[in-house]
Design a protein around this motif. Structure first.
Motif, PDB file in Angstrom:
ATOM      1  N   ASP A  17      43.319  40.703  42.177  1.00  0.00           N
ATOM      2  CA  ASP A  17      44.572  40.424  41.309  1.00  0.00           C
ATOM      3  C   ASP A  17      44.481  39.330  41.122  1.00  0.00           C
ATOM      4  O   ASP A  17      45.309  38.868  40.317  1.00  0.00           O
ATOM      5  CB  ASP A  17      45.503  41.342  41.033  1.00  0.00           C
ATOM      6  N   LEU A  18      43.565  38.213  40.901  1.00  0.00           N
ATOM      7  CA  LEU A  18      44.028  36.690  41.221  1.00  0.00           C
ATOM      8  C   LEU A  18      43.411  35.934  39.558  1.00  0.00           C
ATOM      9  O   LEU A  18      42.296  36.657  38.496  1.00  0.00           O
ATOM     10  CB  LEU A  18      42.766  36.249  41.157  1.00  0.00           C
ATOM     11  N   SER A  19      44.757  35.325  38.826  1.00  0.00           N
ATOM     12  CA  SER A  19      45.039  35.350  37.718  1.00  0.00           C
ATOM     13  C   SER A  19      44.732  33.153  38.018  1.00  0.00           C
ATOM     14  O   SER A  19      45.400  32.922  38.815  1.00  0.00           O
ATOM     15  CB  SER A  19      45.226  35.101  36.431  1.00  0.00           C
ATOM     16  N   TYR A  20      43.916  32.519  36.503  1.00  0.00           N
ATOM     17  CA  TYR A  20      44.848  31.424  37.394  1.00  0.00           C
ATOM     18  C   TYR A  20      44.467  30.789  35.869  1.00  0.00           C
ATOM     19  O   TYR A  20      43.180  30.395  35.227  1.00  0.00           O
ATOM     20  CB  TYR A  20      43.201  30.826  38.277  1.00  0.00           C
ATOM     21  N   SER A  21      44.673  29.605  35.529  1.00  0.00           N
ATOM     22  CA  SER A  21      44.971  28.965  34.445  1.00  0.00           C
ATOM     23  C   SER A  21      45.114  27.442  34.692  1.00  0.00           C
ATOM     24  O   SER A  21      46.210  27.115  35.590  1.00  0.00           O
ATOM     25  CB  SER A  21      45.857  29.307  33.783  1.00  0.00           C
TER      26      SER A  21
END
Length: 259
Positions: A17-21
């Motif tokens: 569930d990895l999100s990165y911005s």
């Protein structure tokens, strides 16, 4: 689960569930991916898809990048590498990284390979020499440079310099090798030598690579994951992804209809 590539093996790396911005702009969106041990996993897709970002997150190279946000988890052998108290220096000894542009250090071939072990406190020549030969042999470079160990690394060819960078990573005996388009600037003969060395290395190491072309990805992959605009579209074995993709977007990219 879109990222469940290998149900019969315990994953070496688990992305959940990895999100990165960066600056509010999403680079990765809800990625879940299992990376099996002692195999080559290829991350491929158009530029800007988040592949390099994922490599950098696995090695925690983005720790000092400002104005970023991350959610989700990254596990190495079940350990959350972003948990409080994780020794980042020790983590990076377990995870080597090689970049697109060969970057040998100033100095000799010997000094390049032994830089990491010596920095780690190894000074005994009887310990260093076996590390030197082993690392260069693993990178398929020993036979070409064994008589040039005390010559400048800068005089090696581009392909030799890239394999030297691989040997430098291997000198610290990592468990994982991350490679970001390591043959993008090399000629076909040098590219073939690097690919041959990677094919041998996967017997001992977990390899995650962003290839410089779809063709290279199809040649070297055991498993593959297709990224598009920060999303993981699909993943599976080489045959599943490159020969019989489930998603039309993957098929269109692999067959050259876009990208």
């Amino acid at each position: 689960m879109v990222g469940d590539m290998v149900s019969m093996q315990v994953p070496k790396i688990q992305v959940k569930d990895l999100s990165y911005s960066y600056g509010g702009k999403a680079a990765l969106s809800d990625i879940t991916l299992d990376v099996p041990p002692r195999a080559t996993t290829v991350l491929f897709g158009p530029a800007g898809g988040g592949k390099t970002t994922l490599l950098r997150l696995i090695n925690r190279l983005n720790d000092l990048v400002d104005n970023t946000q991350m959610s989700g988890h990254l596990f190495l052998d079940g350990l959350d590498i972003y948990a409080a108290g994780v020794d980042v220096c020790q983590l990076r000894r377990r995870i080597g990284m090689v970049f697109a542009l060969p970057l040998p250090l100033p100095g000799t071939v010997r000094e390049n390979v032994l830089y990491g072990p010596m920095l780690a406190g190894i000074r005994d020549r009887t310990r260093l020499e076996p590390i030197l030969e082993r690392s260069l042999s693993q990178a398929a470079l020993w036979d070409e440079v064994k008589d040039r160990l005390d010559g400048p690394a800068s005089r090696l060819s581009g392909g030799q310099q890239q394999r030297l960078c691989i040997a430098r990573s291997l000198a610290l005996e990592p468990e994982i090798l991350l490679l970001d388009e390591p043959t993008s600037g090399l000629d076909p003969i040098s590219t073939a030598k690097v690919e041959a060395s990677l094919n041998k290395l996967k017997q001992e190491f977990t390899i995650v690579i962003v290839p410089h072309s779809i063709q290279q990805g199809a040649r070297i992959a055991d498993y593959a994951a297709f990224f598009l605009m920060g999303e993981l579209i699909e993943c599976g074995t080489r045959a599943e992804v490159f020969t019989s993709p489930r998603d039309r977007r993957t098929e269109d990219y692999v067959t050259g209809r876009f990208g």
